[in-house]
Design an enzyme around this catalytic site. Structure first.
Site, short mmCIF file in Angstrom:
data_model
loop_
_atom_site.label_atom_id
_atom_site.label_comp_id
_atom_site.label_asym_id
_atom_site.label_seq_id
_atom_site.Cartn_x
_atom_site.Cartn_y
_atom_site.Cartn_z
CD GLU A 102 -38.94 23.60 6.81
OE1 GLU A 102 -39.03 23.73 8.05
OE2 GLU A 102 -37.92 23.14 6.25
CG HIS A 143 -38.80 16.35 2.67
ND1 HIS A 143 -38.05 16.61 1.55
CD2 HIS A 143 -38.98 17.54 3.28
CE1 HIS A 143 -37.80 17.91 1.47
NE2 HIS A 143 -38.35 18.50 2.50
#
Length: 241
Positions: free
Chosen positions: A110, A10
């Site tokens: 994550e 990202h």
């Protein structure tokens, strides 16, 4: 050409900019992060570019909004509406360029940093020193109150097995066209670095890879053999005749 798996971290957030470990915390991209991802999309996404939408068969994206916004800004031109939106944008604003299904999955979220969430590496080192603990290596130690390396390996190996069975395997055995077998993953720094290591079957303790915010990596296979997974360090751009 062997099917590929593209990994995209990202774009920049305030915490990634400051080096704070961001796992479960949901942060927006910074204005600069959005601008850079748009540039990445313009440079790398297109049927005559590195990531060809018509060749994509599946997209995995993290549940965190920073990853989902990154995918939006890449402008793949998905036929189906993105799972977190109510409607698809009009075709005159975003032409349909791919039939790939977009899947939001915890499998590529994550690393769960647990007690280290929101801390910088410097703060973690200082905290461990105060407790009389040794130097921290996430690849070896994992995170107290969060995930261990073994936890991460289990979920990533399951994703890799699925990619090879459902999307890449058919390209090798001839049951599907090799022209539509690429996979895209939009997720986060630590988890994608771990993913690349597990792609090649390496232990996480050997990790020596960096993936910057907004960075793009390419994974594939040597000798057109699914049993020889590899990381592509740099590839030529193929332009269709």
């Amino acid at each position: 050409m062997a099917p590929r798996c593209f990994i995209i971290r990202h774009g920049e957030t305030e915490w990634s900019l400051n080096g704070r470990h961001t796992g479960t915390t949901d942060l927006a991209l910074t204005p600069n992060g959005e601008k850079r991802i748009k540039s990445t999309g313009k440079a790398l996404v297109g049927n005559d570019r590195l990531i060809a939408p018509r060749k994509l068969v599946h997209v995995y994206v993290s549940p965190r909004s920073r990853a989902q916004r990154t995918l939006e800004l890449l402008d793949l031109g998905c036929r189906e509406r993105l799972p977190w939106t109510e409607t698809r944008r009009p075709e005159d604003e975003e032409p349909i360029r791919t039939e790939a299904k977009v899947e939001v999955t915890e499998a590529v979220r994550e690393w769960d940093y647990g007690d280290y969430e929101g801390l910088t590496s410097k703060q973690i080192r200082e905290m461990r020193a105060e407790k009389g603990e040794g130097p921290w290596d996430i690849w070896r130690d994992g995170c107290p109150g969060g995930e261990s390396p073994e936890d991460v390996i289990r979920r990533l190996d399951a994703v890799i097995a699925e990619i090879r069975q459902k999307y890449h395997g058919p390209c090798f055995d001839g049951s599907s066209s090799s022209e539509q077998g690429d996979v895209l993953i939009v997720a986060h720094g630590h988890i994608l670095r771990a993913f690349a290591m597990r792609w090649t079957g390496k232990p996480l303790t050997e990790t020596a890879l960096i993936l910057e915010a907004g960075g793009v990596g390419t994974l594939s296979y040597e000798h057109h053999n699914i049993e020889e997974p590899a990381v592509i360090l740099g590839g030529g751009f193929v332009v269709d005749n």
